[in-house]
Design a protein around this motif. Structure first.
Motif, PDB file in Angstrom:
ATOM      1  N   HIS A   6       0.857  -1.174   0.000  1.00 59.96           N
ATOM      2  CA  HIS A   6       0.000   0.000   0.000  1.00 59.96           C
ATOM      3  C   HIS A   6       0.904   1.239   0.000  1.00 59.96           C
ATOM      4  CE1 HIS A   6      -2.618   3.089   1.709  1.00 59.96           C
ATOM      5  NE2 HIS A   6      -3.609   2.388   1.187  1.00 59.96           N
ATOM      6  N   PRO A   7       0.498   2.346  -0.650  1.00 62.04           N
ATOM      7  CA  PRO A   7       1.348   3.542  -0.691  1.00 62.04           C
ATOM      8  C   PRO A   7       1.769   4.041   0.698  1.00 62.04           C
ATOM      9  CG  PRO A   7      -0.437   3.755  -2.270  1.00 62.04           C
ATOM     10  CD  PRO A   7      -0.700   2.495  -1.487  1.00 62.04           C
ATOM     11  N   ALA A   8       0.901   3.939   1.697  1.00 59.76           N
ATOM     12  CA  ALA A   8       1.278   4.381   3.049  1.00 59.76           C
ATOM     13  C   ALA A   8       2.400   3.511   3.594  1.00 59.76           C
ATOM     14  CB  ALA A   8       0.067   4.337   3.980  1.00 59.76           C
ATOM     15  N   ALA A   9       2.335   2.198   3.365  1.00 62.21           N
ATOM     16  CA  ALA A   9       3.384   1.289   3.829  1.00 62.21           C
ATOM     17  C   ALA A   9       4.681   1.511   3.042  1.00 62.21           C
ATOM     18  CB  ALA A   9       2.923  -0.154   3.717  1.00 62.21           C
ATOM     19  N   ALA A  10       4.567   1.748   1.762  1.00 61.38           N
ATOM     20  CA  ALA A  10       5.755   2.019   0.954  1.00 61.38           C
ATOM     21  C   ALA A  10       6.449   3.294   1.447  1.00 61.38           C
ATOM     22  CB  ALA A  10       5.373   2.147  -0.523  1.00 61.38           C
ATOM     23  N   HIS A  11       5.660   4.291   1.824  1.00 58.26           N
ATOM     24  CA  HIS A  11       6.230   5.529   2.367  1.00 58.26           C
ATOM     25  C   HIS A  11       6.953   5.245   3.684  1.00 58.26           C
ATOM     26  CE1 HIS A  11       6.782   9.683   3.430  1.00 58.26           C
ATOM     27  NE2 HIS A  11       6.122   9.487   4.564  1.00 58.26           N
ATOM     28  N   VAL A  12       6.337   4.442   4.551  1.00 53.57           N
ATOM     29  CA  VAL A  12       6.973   4.082   5.819  1.00 53.57           C
ATOM     30  C   VAL A  12       8.301   3.374   5.545  1.00 53.57           C
ATOM     31  CG1 VAL A  12       6.797   2.579   7.852  1.00 53.57           C
ATOM     32  CG2 VAL A  12       4.887   4.073   7.223  1.00 53.57           C
ATOM     33  N   ALA A  13       8.328   2.441   4.599  1.00 50.97           N
ATOM     34  CA  ALA A  13       9.570   1.747   4.263  1.00 50.97           C
ATOM     35  C   ALA A  13      10.644   2.733   3.807  1.00 50.97           C
ATOM     36  CB  ALA A  13       9.320   0.697   3.187  1.00 50.97           C
ATOM     37  N   ASP A  14      10.262   3.696   2.982  1.00 52.57           N
ATOM     38  CA  ASP A  14      11.222   4.707   2.520  1.00 52.57           C
ATOM     39  C   ASP A  14      11.783   5.517   3.691  1.00 52.57           C
ATOM     40  OD1 ASP A  14      10.865   3.911  -0.109  1.00 52.57           O
ATOM     41  OD2 ASP A  14       9.481   5.568  -0.594  1.00 52.57           O
ATOM     42  N   VAL A  15      10.908   5.907   4.622  1.00 48.90           N
ATOM     43  CA  VAL A  15      11.356   6.672   5.789  1.00 48.90           C
ATOM     44  C   VAL A  15      12.270   5.815   6.655  1.00 48.90           C
ATOM     45  CG1 VAL A  15      10.600   7.825   7.919  1.00 48.90           C
ATOM     46  CG2 VAL A  15       9.374   8.239   5.774  1.00 48.90           C
ATOM     47  N   LEU A  16      11.895   4.561   6.866  1.00 43.31           N
ATOM     48  CA  LEU A  16      12.740   3.669   7.663  1.00 43.31           C
ATOM     49  C   LEU A  16      14.143   3.576   7.055  1.00 43.31           C
ATOM     50  CD1 LEU A  16      10.223   0.783   8.419  1.00 43.31           C
ATOM     51  CD2 LEU A  16      11.237   2.347  10.108  1.00 43.31           C
ATOM     52  N   ILE A  17      14.205   3.357   5.757  1.00 43.36           N
ATOM     53  CA  ILE A  17      15.496   3.230   5.075  1.00 43.36           C
ATOM     54  C   ILE A  17      16.292   4.530   5.197  1.00 43.36           C
ATOM     55  CG2 ILE A  17      16.595   2.975   2.808  1.00 43.36           C
ATOM     56  CD1 ILE A  17      14.234   0.948   2.196  1.00 43.36           C
ATOM     57  N   SER A  18      15.626   5.666   5.049  1.00 42.88           N
ATOM     58  CA  SER A  18      16.325   6.950   5.151  1.00 42.88           C
ATOM     59  C   SER A  18      16.894   7.192   6.547  1.00 42.88           C
ATOM     60  CB  SER A  18      15.407   8.106   4.751  1.00 42.88           C
ATOM     61  OG  SER A  18      14.468   8.393   5.783  1.00 42.88           O
ATOM     62  N   ARG A  19      16.354   6.479   7.542  1.00 46.67           N
ATOM     63  CA  ARG A  19      16.827   6.627   8.923  1.00 46.67           C
ATOM     64  C   ARG A  19      17.733   5.477   9.362  1.00 46.67           C
ATOM     65  NH1 ARG A  19      11.456   9.264  11.801  1.00 46.67           N
ATOM     66  NH2 ARG A  19      11.310  10.993  10.301  1.00 46.67           N
ATOM     67  N   GLY A  20      18.194   4.678   8.393  1.00 40.85           N
ATOM     68  CA  GLY A  20      19.162   3.640   8.682  1.00 40.85           C
ATOM     69  C   GLY A  20      18.599   2.294   9.091  1.00 40.85           C
ATOM     70  N   HIS A  21      17.293   2.115   8.963  1.00 39.45           N
ATOM     71  CA  HIS A  21      16.642   0.827   9.242  1.00 39.45           C
ATOM     72  C   HIS A  21      16.672   0.023   7.946  1.00 39.45           C
ATOM     73  CE1 HIS A  21      13.092  -1.838   9.767  1.00 39.45           C
ATOM     74  NE2 HIS A  21      13.299  -1.711  11.066  1.00 39.45           N
ATOM     75  N   HIS A  22      16.574  -1.295   8.038  1.00 42.64           N
ATOM     76  CA  HIS A  22      16.608  -2.114   6.818  1.00 42.64           C
ATOM     77  C   HIS A  22      15.376  -1.927   5.941  1.00 42.64           C
ATOM     78  CE1 HIS A  22      13.892  -4.819   8.930  1.00 42.64           C
ATOM     79  NE2 HIS A  22      14.801  -4.968   9.877  1.00 42.64           N
ATOM     80  N   GLY A  23      14.265  -1.460   6.490  1.00 40.65           N
ATOM     81  CA  GLY A  23      13.085  -1.156   5.689  1.00 40.65           C
ATOM     82  C   GLY A  23      12.273  -2.351   5.241  1.00 40.65           C
ATOM     83  N   VAL A  24      12.557  -3.540   5.777  1.00 38.69           N
ATOM     84  CA  VAL A  24      11.818  -4.729   5.384  1.00 38.69           C
ATOM     85  C   VAL A  24      10.450  -4.719   6.063  1.00 38.69           C
ATOM     86  CG1 VAL A  24      11.743  -7.257   5.470  1.00 38.69           C
ATOM     87  CG2 VAL A  24      13.904  -6.064   5.002  1.00 38.69           C
ATOM     88  N   LEU A  25       9.404  -4.852   5.259  1.00 43.35           N
ATOM     89  CA  LEU A  25       8.035  -4.890   5.761  1.00 43.35           C
ATOM     90  C   LEU A  25       7.481  -6.299   5.621  1.00 43.35           C
ATOM     91  CD1 LEU A  25       6.549  -1.671   4.094  1.00 43.35           C
ATOM     92  CD2 LEU A  25       7.780  -1.876   6.269  1.00 43.35           C
TER      93      LEU A  25
END
Length: 158
Positions: A6-25
């Motif tokens: 979902h676009p909201a989840a994809a946005h969360v993944a992008d933010v996570l990655i930008s903050r140094g998290h692996h971004g895996v959902l």
């Protein structure tokens, strides 16, 4: 076959990655809108689930990241974080986070919310949180949660 998030989840993944998290959902077959549902889906204790709760501190929305095993003691927690703490309406939650009640993520909001993290989450090695949509979650740790949210640790109990 992999589903497009979902676009909201994809946005969360992008933010996570930008903050140094692996971004895996993790996308679930059906919604997991409660701490108990998330715990069951991942086979963990409900206390290892991060509830993202928007409250008003005086008149300003704040984000409380709380163990799924806890409720926030408003009267005790408000003074600890500097004011009077009250429940926010669903409209305020949606406006402040861009996400729906039951799927608010610790990150990815259109506004910069002051964030407070339940100290009890620190007793778990792995935490699970919503990723901005009712059927999507992500794994993190207490120290990582503090870092990616710029959150302050707080006791939310009496």
């Amino acid at each position: 076959m992999a589903r497009t998030p979902h676009p909201a989840a994809a946005h969360v993944a992008d933010v996570l990655i930008s903050r140094g998290h692996h971004g895996v959902l993790v996308t679930h077959e059906s919604p997991v809108p409660t701490a108990r549902a998330v715990a069951a889906a991942h086979g963990v204790e409900v206390g290892a689930v991060v509830k993202s709760l928007v409250h008003l501190l005086d008149d300003d929305p704040v984000l409380l990241l709380v163990s799924g095993a806890h409720n926030v003691d408003l009267a005790a927690t408000g003074p600890r974080i500097g004011g009077t703490l009250t429940h926010a309406t669903p409209e305020v939650i949606r406006h402040a986070t861009g996400q729906s009640v039951g799927s608010v993520s610790p990150v990815g909001h259109p506004t910069n919310l002051s964030t407070f993290v339940d100290e009890a989450l620190g007793t778990y090695d792995r935490l699970w949180a919503s990723a901005g949509h009712p059927d999507v979650t992500f794994r993190t740790s207490y120290s990582e949660l503090l870092r990616i949210t710029a959150g302050l640790a707080v006791d939310v109990g009496p």
